[in-house]
Design an enzyme around this catalytic site. Sequence first.
Site, PDB file in Angstrom:
ATOM      1  N   ASP A  48      82.761  60.216  37.067  1.00 47.90           N
ATOM      2  CA  ASP A  48      82.957  61.603  36.659  1.00 47.90           C
ATOM      3  C   ASP A  48      84.192  61.728  35.784  1.00 47.90           C
ATOM      4  O   ASP A  48      85.309  61.496  36.233  1.00 47.90           O
ATOM      5  CB  ASP A  48      83.125  62.475  37.910  1.00 47.90           C
ATOM      6  CG  ASP A  48      83.364  63.938  37.554  1.00 47.90           C
ATOM      7  OD1 ASP A  48      82.384  64.708  37.555  1.00 47.90           O
ATOM      8  OD2 ASP A  48      84.521  64.317  37.265  1.00 47.90           O
ATOM      9  N   TYR A  53      90.222  65.204  30.413  1.00 45.51           N
ATOM     10  CA  TYR A  53      90.916  64.046  31.005  1.00 45.51           C
ATOM     11  C   TYR A  53      91.376  63.055  29.930  1.00 45.51           C
ATOM     12  O   TYR A  53      92.166  62.161  30.213  1.00 45.51           O
ATOM     13  CB  TYR A  53      90.018  63.295  32.001  1.00 45.51           C
ATOM     14  CG  TYR A  53      89.460  64.117  33.130  1.00 45.51           C
ATOM     15  CD1 TYR A  53      89.904  65.415  33.393  1.00 45.51           C
ATOM     16  CD2 TYR A  53      88.465  63.593  33.962  1.00 45.51           C
ATOM     17  CE1 TYR A  53      89.367  66.165  34.423  1.00 45.51           C
ATOM     18  CE2 TYR A  53      87.932  64.333  34.996  1.00 45.51           C
ATOM     19  CZ  TYR A  53      88.380  65.618  35.232  1.00 45.51           C
ATOM     20  OH  TYR A  53      87.838  66.350  36.262  1.00 45.51           O
ATOM     21  N   LYS A  78      82.496  67.011  30.874  1.00 44.59           N
ATOM     22  CA  LYS A  78      82.582  68.475  30.942  1.00 44.59           C
ATOM     23  C   LYS A  78      83.174  69.031  29.648  1.00 44.59           C
ATOM     24  O   LYS A  78      83.985  68.362  29.007  1.00 44.59           O
ATOM     25  CB  LYS A  78      83.487  68.890  32.121  1.00 44.59           C
ATOM     26  CG  LYS A  78      83.176  68.153  33.419  1.00 44.59           C
ATOM     27  CD  LYS A  78      84.131  68.481  34.558  1.00 44.59           C
ATOM     28  CE  LYS A  78      83.957  67.526  35.711  1.00 44.59           C
ATOM     29  NZ  LYS A  78      84.776  66.319  35.601  1.00 44.59           N
ATOM     30  N   HIS A 111      83.396  73.396  32.436  1.00 44.95           N
ATOM     31  CA  HIS A 111      84.516  72.989  33.297  1.00 44.95           C
ATOM     32  C   HIS A 111      85.094  74.152  34.129  1.00 44.95           C
ATOM     33  O   HIS A 111      85.406  73.971  35.305  1.00 44.95           O
ATOM     34  CB  HIS A 111      85.609  72.341  32.442  1.00 44.95           C
ATOM     35  CG  HIS A 111      86.440  71.343  33.183  1.00 44.95           C
ATOM     36  ND1 HIS A 111      86.994  70.231  32.588  1.00 44.95           N
ATOM     37  CD2 HIS A 111      86.842  71.283  34.473  1.00 44.95           C
ATOM     38  CE1 HIS A 111      87.674  69.536  33.490  1.00 44.95           C
ATOM     39  NE2 HIS A 111      87.602  70.166  34.637  1.00 44.95           N
TER      40      HIS A 111
END
Length: 275
Positions: A48, A53, A78, A111
């Site tokens: 994930d 990120y 996301k 998100h």
Amino acid sequence: MNSLQDCAVLHNGVQMPWVGLGVYKVKEGEEVRSAVRTALEIGYRHVDTAAFYENEEGVGQAIRESGIPREQVFVTTKVWNTDQGYETTLKAFDTSLKKLGFDYVDLYLVHWPVKGKYKETYKALEKLYKDGYVRAIGVSNFQIHHLQDVLADCEIKPMVNQVEYHPRLTQKELQAFCRENGIQLEAWSPLMRGEILTEPTIVEIGKKYGKTPAQVVLRWDLQHGVVTIPKSVTPARIKENANLFDFSLTAEEMKQIDALNLNKRIGADPDNFNF
């Protein structure tokens, strides 16, 4: 549930492994590649990530380097808040796909429920799904009222809602709503960034089974029918987090852990965030 490869079946029939590796705050480059490689070697088949990120490239690279066929690894990413809206989401997805280096993504999520934007964003996800670029679509950090808002006029129901979920935040009403609507609940920060691991109730239950507090909490997720994605970069911890299939909690123990709920968040409140 007998192994790391066991899957939840989403409402469109897609199989999503119950346990995955989360890579929030894992550095792009060797750190993320190493964590993902380790997880895949141990037997994880679910990773994930998210645009936010900033490690999608490393995730994609590690999966390719593993030699495991792409279709055997379930990959989630996301769309970030600043990219929300219809056209901007389509562009953001394109960027994520290029970074990952794949032809498709297994699960694409909104998100956060950005006010005035998330419904348009979700419409873009429906298009990506219909065009075959994603095998499943869903949302993250959505409360019941956000889900109701999307369900009111979507063509394709969200398949997943990924939310903060742990013994201090059990989200019972949300879980019941998702179950009634065929939406798979998924836990981010299932170990409460480590805060929950010293809780005496959980420590005691662990002793009974010869299991760590983390394993007890992750097992509790699974027995509640919640997909879980613990984050770690430590090989021993990544392995420990996967070793959940040789014990099960009693109904009484499940109740004891449920009773630890304080409706306490460590992340932002989905009704009141400013990013």
